[in-house]
Design a protein around this motif. Structure first.
Motif, PDB file in Angstrom:
ATOM      1  N   THR A 100       0.973  -7.394 -15.566  1.00  0.00           N
ATOM      2  CA  THR A 100       2.100  -7.970 -14.816  1.00  0.00           C
ATOM      3  C   THR A 100       1.609  -8.849 -13.678  1.00  0.00           C
ATOM      4  O   THR A 100       2.184  -9.903 -13.393  1.00  0.00           O
ATOM      5  CB  THR A 100       3.010  -6.848 -14.285  1.00  0.00           C
ATOM      6  OG1 THR A 100       3.533  -6.110 -15.401  1.00  0.00           O
ATOM      7  CG2 THR A 100       4.175  -7.406 -13.484  1.00  0.00           C
ATOM      8  N   LEU A 101       0.547  -8.422 -13.026  1.00  0.00           N
ATOM      9  CA  LEU A 101      -0.068  -9.187 -11.942  1.00  0.00           C
ATOM     10  C   LEU A 101      -1.573  -9.216 -12.121  1.00  0.00           C
ATOM     11  O   LEU A 101      -2.156  -8.301 -12.711  1.00  0.00           O
ATOM     12  CB  LEU A 101       0.245  -8.553 -10.585  1.00  0.00           C
ATOM     13  CG  LEU A 101       1.533  -8.928  -9.867  1.00  0.00           C
ATOM     14  CD1 LEU A 101       1.724  -8.040  -8.647  1.00  0.00           C
ATOM     15  CD2 LEU A 101       1.520 -10.394  -9.453  1.00  0.00           C
ATOM     16  N   PHE A 102      -2.208 -10.267 -11.577  1.00  0.00           N
ATOM     17  CA  PHE A 102      -3.649 -10.313 -11.420  1.00  0.00           C
ATOM     18  C   PHE A 102      -3.968 -10.250  -9.929  1.00  0.00           C
ATOM     19  O   PHE A 102      -3.073 -10.171  -9.080  1.00  0.00           O
ATOM     20  CB  PHE A 102      -4.215 -11.600 -12.021  1.00  0.00           C
ATOM     21  CG  PHE A 102      -4.152 -11.658 -13.530  1.00  0.00           C
ATOM     22  CD1 PHE A 102      -4.057 -10.508 -14.302  1.00  0.00           C
ATOM     23  CD2 PHE A 102      -4.215 -12.881 -14.181  1.00  0.00           C
ATOM     24  CE1 PHE A 102      -4.010 -10.565 -15.693  1.00  0.00           C
ATOM     25  CE2 PHE A 102      -4.178 -12.953 -15.563  1.00  0.00           C
ATOM     26  CZ  PHE A 102      -4.074 -11.802 -16.322  1.00  0.00           C
ATOM     27  N   MET A 103      -5.256 -10.264  -9.602  1.00  0.00           N
ATOM     28  CA  MET A 103      -5.651 -10.342  -8.197  1.00  0.00           C
ATOM     29  C   MET A 103      -5.002 -11.584  -7.573  1.00  0.00           C
ATOM     30  O   MET A 103      -4.648 -12.532  -8.289  1.00  0.00           O
ATOM     31  CB  MET A 103      -7.167 -10.416  -8.079  1.00  0.00           C
ATOM     32  CG  MET A 103      -7.885  -9.144  -8.518  1.00  0.00           C
ATOM     33  SD  MET A 103      -7.514  -7.704  -7.473  1.00  0.00           S
ATOM     34  CE  MET A 103      -8.321  -8.173  -5.935  1.00  0.00           C
ATOM     35  N   PRO A 104      -4.835 -11.611  -6.242  1.00  0.00           N
ATOM     36  CA  PRO A 104      -4.111 -12.732  -5.622  1.00  0.00           C
ATOM     37  C   PRO A 104      -4.611 -14.112  -6.027  1.00  0.00           C
ATOM     38  O   PRO A 104      -3.805 -15.028  -6.226  1.00  0.00           O
ATOM     39  CB  PRO A 104      -4.298 -12.468  -4.130  1.00  0.00           C
ATOM     40  CG  PRO A 104      -4.373 -10.979  -4.030  1.00  0.00           C
ATOM     41  CD  PRO A 104      -5.152 -10.554  -5.252  1.00  0.00           C
ATOM     42  N   ASP A 105      -5.927 -14.287  -6.184  1.00  0.00           N
ATOM     43  CA  ASP A 105      -6.439 -15.604  -6.576  1.00  0.00           C
ATOM     44  C   ASP A 105      -6.385 -15.832  -8.080  1.00  0.00           C
ATOM     45  O   ASP A 105      -6.725 -16.914  -8.563  1.00  0.00           O
ATOM     46  CB  ASP A 105      -7.861 -15.816  -6.055  1.00  0.00           C
ATOM     47  CG  ASP A 105      -8.850 -14.795  -6.579  1.00  0.00           C
ATOM     48  OD1 ASP A 105      -8.422 -13.763  -7.150  1.00  0.00           O
ATOM     49  OD2 ASP A 105     -10.070 -15.005  -6.424  1.00  0.00           O
ATOM     50  N   MET A 159      -5.552  -3.676 -11.230  1.00  0.00           N
ATOM     51  CA  MET A 159      -5.383  -4.652 -12.293  1.00  0.00           C
ATOM     52  C   MET A 159      -5.961  -4.138 -13.615  1.00  0.00           C
ATOM     53  O   MET A 159      -6.925  -3.371 -13.624  1.00  0.00           O
ATOM     54  CB  MET A 159      -6.094  -5.963 -11.952  1.00  0.00           C
ATOM     55  CG  MET A 159      -5.833  -6.507 -10.547  1.00  0.00           C
ATOM     56  SD  MET A 159      -4.129  -7.030 -10.301  1.00  0.00           S
ATOM     57  CE  MET A 159      -3.541  -5.743  -9.164  1.00  0.00           C
ATOM     58  N   CYS A 160      -5.418  -4.624 -14.730  1.00  0.00           N
ATOM     59  CA  CYS A 160      -5.994  -4.332 -16.043  1.00  0.00           C
ATOM     60  C   CYS A 160      -7.095  -5.338 -16.398  1.00  0.00           C
ATOM     61  O   CYS A 160      -7.985  -5.019 -17.193  1.00  0.00           O
ATOM     62  CB  CYS A 160      -4.900  -4.347 -17.101  1.00  0.00           C
ATOM     63  SG  CYS A 160      -5.458  -3.927 -18.763  1.00  0.00           S
ATOM     64  N   HIS A 161      -7.016  -6.540 -15.819  1.00  0.00           N
ATOM     65  CA  HIS A 161      -8.010  -7.580 -16.116  1.00  0.00           C
ATOM     66  C   HIS A 161      -8.384  -8.340 -14.850  1.00  0.00           C
ATOM     67  O   HIS A 161      -7.573  -8.475 -13.927  1.00  0.00           O
ATOM     68  CB  HIS A 161      -7.471  -8.595 -17.131  1.00  0.00           C
ATOM     69  CG  HIS A 161      -7.206  -8.019 -18.480  1.00  0.00           C
ATOM     70  ND1 HIS A 161      -8.204  -7.677 -19.356  1.00  0.00           N
ATOM     71  CD2 HIS A 161      -6.040  -7.717 -19.111  1.00  0.00           C
ATOM     72  CE1 HIS A 161      -7.669  -7.184 -20.463  1.00  0.00           C
ATOM     73  NE2 HIS A 161      -6.360  -7.195 -20.334  1.00  0.00           N
ATOM     74  N   ASP A 162      -9.604  -8.840 -14.846  1.00  0.00           N
ATOM     75  CA  ASP A 162     -10.012  -9.807 -13.829  1.00  0.00           C
ATOM     76  C   ASP A 162     -11.073 -10.711 -14.442  1.00  0.00           C
ATOM     77  O   ASP A 162     -11.916 -10.248 -15.225  1.00  0.00           O
ATOM     78  CB  ASP A 162     -10.560  -9.129 -12.569  1.00  0.00           C
ATOM     79  CG  ASP A 162     -10.814 -10.138 -11.467  1.00  0.00           C
ATOM     80  OD1 ASP A 162      -9.833 -10.750 -10.994  1.00  0.00           O
ATOM     81  OD2 ASP A 162     -11.982 -10.338 -11.082  1.00  0.00           O
ATOM     82  N   TYR A 163     -11.006 -11.992 -14.096  1.00  0.00           N
ATOM     83  CA  TYR A 163     -11.902 -12.985 -14.697  1.00  0.00           C
ATOM     84  C   TYR A 163     -12.768 -13.692 -13.658  1.00  0.00           C
ATOM     85  O   TYR A 163     -13.423 -14.691 -13.985  1.00  0.00           O
ATOM     86  CB  TYR A 163     -11.070 -14.005 -15.486  1.00  0.00           C
ATOM     87  CG  TYR A 163     -10.247 -13.347 -16.570  1.00  0.00           C
ATOM     88  CD1 TYR A 163     -10.809 -13.045 -17.800  1.00  0.00           C
ATOM     89  CD2 TYR A 163      -8.926 -12.979 -16.334  1.00  0.00           C
ATOM     90  CE1 TYR A 163     -10.070 -12.411 -18.793  1.00  0.00           C
ATOM     91  CE2 TYR A 163      -8.174 -12.345 -17.319  1.00  0.00           C
ATOM     92  CZ  TYR A 163      -8.749 -12.066 -18.541  1.00  0.00           C
ATOM     93  OH  TYR A 163      -8.008 -11.430 -19.519  1.00  0.00           O
ATOM     94  N   TRP A 205     -10.723  -5.565  -8.814  1.00  0.00           N
ATOM     95  CA  TRP A 205      -9.605  -4.946  -9.543  1.00  0.00           C
ATOM     96  C   TRP A 205      -8.601  -4.247  -8.630  1.00  0.00           C
ATOM     97  O   TRP A 205      -7.570  -3.784  -9.089  1.00  0.00           O
ATOM     98  CB  TRP A 205     -10.127  -3.934 -10.553  1.00  0.00           C
ATOM     99  CG  TRP A 205     -11.180  -3.030  -9.992  1.00  0.00           C
ATOM    100  CD1 TRP A 205     -11.015  -1.967  -9.141  1.00  0.00           C
ATOM    101  CD2 TRP A 205     -12.586  -3.135 -10.239  1.00  0.00           C
ATOM    102  NE1 TRP A 205     -12.217  -1.389  -8.842  1.00  0.00           N
ATOM    103  CE2 TRP A 205     -13.206  -2.083  -9.514  1.00  0.00           C
ATOM    104  CE3 TRP A 205     -13.367  -3.985 -11.018  1.00  0.00           C
ATOM    105  CZ2 TRP A 205     -14.590  -1.880  -9.539  1.00  0.00           C
ATOM    106  CZ3 TRP A 205     -14.728  -3.783 -11.031  1.00  0.00           C
ATOM    107  CH2 TRP A 205     -15.333  -2.750 -10.303  1.00  0.00           C
ATOM    108  N   GLU A 206      -8.847  -4.174  -7.352  1.00  0.00           N
ATOM    109  CA  GLU A 206      -7.937  -3.460  -6.457  1.00  0.00           C
ATOM    110  C   GLU A 206      -7.454  -4.375  -5.342  1.00  0.00           C
ATOM    111  O   GLU A 206      -8.243  -5.074  -4.703  1.00  0.00           O
ATOM    112  CB  GLU A 206      -8.615  -2.231  -5.841  1.00  0.00           C
ATOM    113  CG  GLU A 206      -7.709  -1.457  -4.896  1.00  0.00           C
ATOM    114  CD  GLU A 206      -8.370  -0.235  -4.276  1.00  0.00           C
ATOM    115  OE1 GLU A 206      -7.791   0.336  -3.332  1.00  0.00           O
ATOM    116  OE2 GLU A 206      -9.473   0.148  -4.744  1.00  0.00           O
TER     117      GLU A 206
END
Length: 301
Positions: free
Chosen positions: A179-184, A218-222, A231-232
């Motif tokens: 639903t959301l990623f990290m702010p950036d 988060m479930c994902h981060d790139y 992830w937090e």
């Protein structure tokens, strides 16, 4: 006081409960799985596990899941729930493998039935493929609660990325799936079958209506712009800094941005095996002779 969009239940937020969260990052799929431990007991949950696949070789292994199992075993934890935030299109779930080793119930949102119906047709599944969510042990509706030791966990219906997405909240920690990623990083795509950018915006507002101090996982981060994987974050940080929805961006702005951006994205590398496996609660489909087998539909997605 926490406020929510209209027509949503009043969620039982308990910010004084602070579960212990241990992340497990899978670099092959940029997925973060979690073990969430009740601070008052040895009870725990696993959120969004990963089963490894070498797609070209047609080989499945369990290194990532074994790492989680080893952690739970070494710390003498009792696994009570294996949670899927949604039917993932970019990695395969290891839920049944972990359940076989450690027990626990497998849970997902009740709109899994929509996903099963949609992709049951895409993959030309026969009548033996049940489209009622019965492959899972529990199907959650918006606001449903469940116990992990002393923690009263609950689920928030947050569709838009897929029609079956849910955010799971354990005390002061919320697991938002895609639903959301990290702010950036902003937000996830909304162009899969059953996805919708406007619905995703509305769901994000539900998450951002939680207390500012709520931890979000988060479930994902790139690693945008080359930064280290993270992830937090918190609700407050997302509200202030999220590049897609922060600083009060409107629904109209979001829908335009998301629609234009999604039109440029390729399909996830593992979407074909992921959907077939994950709509079955992590079980690999078999052919008429009982052999594990995946299909590749042509021009269907």
């Amino acid at each position: 006081m926490t406020s929510y969009p209209e027509n949503t239940p009043s969620y039982p937020v308990t910010m004084d409960v602070k579960p212990e969260v241990t992340p497990f990052f899978d670099p092959a799929t940029n997925t973060i799985s979690y073990v969430v431990k009740d601070p008052q007991s040895n009870a725990c949950a696993v959120v969004d596990s990963v089963m490894d696949i070498d797609y070209a070789a047609g080989r499945i292994t369990y290194d990532h899941a074994d790492e989680i199992i080893a952690f739970i075993t070494a710390n003498d934890l009792k696994l009570e729930w294996i949670i899927e935030t949604h039917v993932h299109a970019d990695h395969l779930s290891a839920a049944p493998y972990i359940q076989q080793k450690l027990g626990g119930k497998i849970g997902i949102g009740d709109k899994i039935m929509i996903v099963q119906d949609t992709f049951g047709k895409v993959f030309n599944e026969g009548t033996e493929f049940q489209r009622d969510g019965s492959q899972f042990d529990a199907l959650f509706k918006d606001g449903d609660s469940y116990q992990i030791g002393s923690i009263e966990a609950f689920a928030i219906y947050t569709p838009g990325h897929t029609p079956a997405c849910m955010t799971h909240v354990y005390g002061d920690a919320a697991f938002v799936g895609d639903t959301l990623f990290m702010p950036d990083g902003g937000s996830a795509r909304a162009d899969f079958p059953g996805g919708d950018a406007g619905t995703l915006y509305d769901s994000i507002q539900k998450v951002l209506a939680l207390p500012d101090e709520m931890r979000l996982f988060m479930c994902h981060d790139y690693g945008p712009n080359g930064r280290d994987i993270e992830w937090e974050t918190t609700v407050g940080d997302e509200k202030a800094h999220n590049i897609h929805v922060g600083e009060g961006k409107s629904r109209e702005e979001f829908v335009q941005m998301r629609t234009e951006r999604d039109a440029t994205l390729d399909m996830p590398r593992l979407i074909i095996p992921s959907l077939q496996v994950n709509m079955r609660a992590g079980e690999v489909p078999t052919d008429k002779d009982g052999r594990p087998m995946l299909k590749v539909p042509i021009n269907a997605l």
